[in-house]
Design an enzyme around this catalytic site. Sequence first.
Site, mmCIF file in Angstrom:
data_model
loop_
_atom_site.group_PDB
_atom_site.id
_atom_site.type_symbol
_atom_site.label_atom_id
_atom_site.label_comp_id
_atom_site.label_asym_id
_atom_site.label_seq_id
_atom_site.Cartn_x
_atom_site.Cartn_y
_atom_site.Cartn_z
ATOM 1 N N ASN A 42 24.070 0.666 14.153
ATOM 2 C CA ASN A 42 25.223 -0.221 14.345
ATOM 3 C C ASN A 42 25.411 -1.009 13.041
ATOM 4 O OD1 ASN A 42 27.072 -2.134 15.108
ATOM 5 N ND2 ASN A 42 25.912 -2.889 16.868
ATOM 6 N N ARG A 67 27.414 3.212 16.828
ATOM 7 C CA ARG A 67 28.387 2.389 17.525
ATOM 8 C C ARG A 67 29.637 2.298 16.654
ATOM 9 N NH1 ARG A 67 29.199 -3.908 17.988
ATOM 10 N NH2 ARG A 67 30.701 -3.867 19.677
ATOM 11 N N HIS A 104 33.674 -3.444 24.913
ATOM 12 C CA HIS A 104 32.420 -3.472 25.688
ATOM 13 C C HIS A 104 32.294 -2.246 26.601
ATOM 14 C CE1 HIS A 104 32.288 -8.171 25.615
ATOM 15 N NE2 HIS A 104 31.559 -7.681 24.635
ATOM 16 N N GLU A 121 23.089 -1.432 25.597
ATOM 17 C CA GLU A 121 24.100 -0.635 24.888
ATOM 18 C C GLU A 121 23.460 0.415 23.978
ATOM 19 O OE1 GLU A 121 27.822 -3.186 23.967
ATOM 20 O OE2 GLU A 121 26.216 -4.606 24.335
ATOM 21 N N ARG A 134 35.770 -17.891 21.613
ATOM 22 C CA ARG A 134 37.139 -17.338 21.741
ATOM 23 C C ARG A 134 37.836 -17.941 22.952
ATOM 24 N NH1 ARG A 134 35.294 -11.209 21.633
ATOM 25 N NH2 ARG A 134 33.486 -11.703 20.350
#
Length: 401
Positions: A7, A91, A180, A385, A241
């Site tokens: 990643n 990823r 996600h 993940e 956010r």
Amino acid sequence: MKVLVVNCGSSSLKYQLIETTTSAVLAKGLVERIGLGEAEYSFTHGERPKVKVGIQSKNHTEALREVLGKLVSEPYGVLSSLEEIEAIGHRVVHGGESFYHSALITDEVIKAIEANGELAPLHNPPNLQGILACREVLPNKKQVAVFDTAFHQSMPEYSSMYALPYEYYEKYKIRRYGFHGTSHRYVAMKTAEFLGKPLENLHLITCHLGNGSSITAIAGGKSRDTSMGFTPLEGVVMGTRSGSLDPAVLLYIMEKENLTPRHMSDLLNKKSGILGLSGISHDMREIHDAVEKGHSRAKLTLEVLVHSVRKYIGAYMVELGRVDAVVFTAGIGENDWVVREMCMARMENWGFVLDKEKNRTTRGTLAEISTFSSPSKILVVPTNEELMIALETQWVLEEKE
Ligand code: AMP
């Protein structure tokens, strides 16, 4: 199969070496500050304690060479040779409309990732750098790209389109993509396994609540709707956010404060959410501490966050018609019993009866937190993940996707 999961960020390279047959993590590490003077490399290989070293790596290729060296040489090696790595899974944040599934990396796939870079300018280019570095250093290895967006490509058009003039979709591909996806898919699969039912028969609402948060309605293993949209800014309140708000607010603030789009983007992505509203921190643990001390804005922040999550759960219950389980995952979802209790309060009439005691004692482990007789289930399912990327890599190579 031994899969190296990679990643890459703009100045970082994160990896895990995973044995898919046992789900064991043989090694993991992170190189940071790549190309910014001395890079920092921390890793845990095998059973040994974590190691931190300074290294010289001007780019991702040099960082990768360093990592591979550590994987095969004493005293930190966990492989006798690099031949043992059977595949590499990457990823990749944005697959745009090009990818419904993970993909074996070819020249064409690389071009498509490049083209989708416009939709994720901060993420796709470094993801691609990681792919190119692996191609250079390990030219004979098969590589697979696993996209955050691919799982949500099954959303019907009525979930994915914004009611803007259609030309903006045609010109700039502005629509909802969702993110996600790897996490939502993983917890959906684990939920099916836990309930002992085929995923194809289940209707689930998966709540990934972490620093970034999104909620997904899953019918028969396919994403029907998700709370993040064109970017990961839409949806529920997150660490920094804002989540969804009236778009007119942006125009109003920009005009009043004379802000450029870049400043506004900063405000919405980095200074809003839990941090902005509370004025304390982006971290829920600190919000809870402040609530206990009687901080009224921390209490308000918790309530606004929970309210935003409940709105999606309610909307997705209606969309799915029947819900077999609501599933909580990621940092907050797995650990924060207060948020879970508040999210599932007053839902008995909808078939969700929380077992408060089980909920309080569940932290970071797979568990059912609804009562035995609850018609619909409430679960905590830790996400993974990296393991999902390793499994998808294996499935692509075995053509099981
Ligand atoms: P993630 O992005 O999934 O790593 O989640 C990170 C966030 O999870 C942190 O910012 C915290 O807000 C939250 N978190 C982690 N551990 C706990 C905990 N024990 N209680 C409450 N929140 C937690």
